[in-house]
Design an enzyme around this catalytic site. Structure first.
Site: not given
Ligand code: ARG
Length: 267
Positions: A167, A262
């Protein structure tokens, strides 16, 4: 990311657990320490309250362990909330709960067409002047096209290449108008050039910073809330930029591949 006079949506970690693996940080054998994750959550929440952010807590759902990562629910634009279309089926239902909750806060809900993949503020980072959107792992380019129409502005697409930094908010952080901080290894050459063209100063994080997701911070006025495990070098650079640096341990959230930003959806 910047916040101030804003609301923050958070989700208590009651059911947070590593039950599947959709990014390389996640290992189902690496269990969440419940006591510790609650402490980390409460610590962050209290910091936000002290900074006068208004917090809304969404009710966690037992079958949606990643619901704690609220930044992925979508993104705000004025009085609208553009709801995500999650890539992985394990998270798709989160969008339904987010819609109901955020609608009831008074926002108009916008759905993207079904061929879009969009993971909200995880990939879309917007300021008054510029909008950046990461793609390559989660959000797709079709979504960027649709988002440009909604925001009525061009969006700078940044292609991500390292699966650990899937991300945009795991590897890119806007510090000031002309200053950004990035994990260089996460971007393609082309994307790096785009970033360099947009900013006067680009701070490059080191390995230690990257492992602790230093870019996944939150900025409120001149305070930066950031992982406790960043390097002293980065801490000093942030202080030179006149930030008040508040450090928080985020070990349990790192197990899921996320950190401070996050778990904070900011209006
Ligand atoms: N376990 C989650 C996923 O893989 C973590 C998300 C992290 N969020 C972020 N905004 N980077 O989707």
């Amino acid at each position: 990311m910047t916040a101030g006079n804003k609301i923050v949506i958070m989700c208590p970690p009651q059911y947070y657990q590593i039950e599947y693996e959709i990014n390389p940080w996640m290992k189902t054998t690496n269990k969440i320490n419940k006591k510790l994750v609650y402490r980390q959550y409460q610590t962050l929440k209290h910091i936000y309250q002290k900074l006068n952010l208004q917090i809304f807590e969404i009710e966690p759902q037992k079958h949606l362990p990643d619901m704690v990562f609220t930044a992925n629910y979508g993104s705000f634009h004025k009085d609208k909330f553009i709801v995500s279309r999650f890539k992985y089926p394990q998270r798709q239902e989160e969008a339904e709960y987010a819609k109901i909750f955020i609608k009831q806060l008074g926002y108009e809900i916008i759905d993207l067409p079904t061929d879009a993949v969009f993971e909200g503020q995880g990939d879309l980072i917007a300021t008054e002047e510029q909008i950046f959107c990461g793609y390559g792992f989660r959000t797709n380019r079709k979504a960027i096209k649709y988002l440009e129409k909604i925001y009525n502005k061009p969006i700078i697409g940044l292609k991500l290449k390292d699966p650990y930094y899937y991300h945009l908010d795991t590897c890119f952080s806007l510090l000031k108008k002309d200053t950004t901080m990035i994990n260089k290894q996460a971007f393609t050459k082309e994307s790096l050039n785009k970033i360099k063209n947009q900013f006067k100063k680009v701070i490059i994080t080191n390995d230690q910073d990257n492992k602790s997701l230093a870019c996944n911070n939150l900025i409120v006025n001149n305070t930066i809330i950031i992982s406790a495990d960043i390097s002293s070098n980065l801490t000093n650079q942030l202080k030179l930029l006149k930030f008040k640096v508040i450090k928080v341990k985020m070990t349990e959230y790192l197990k899921g591949g996320g950190s401070i930003k996050c778990i904070s959806l900011v209006s």
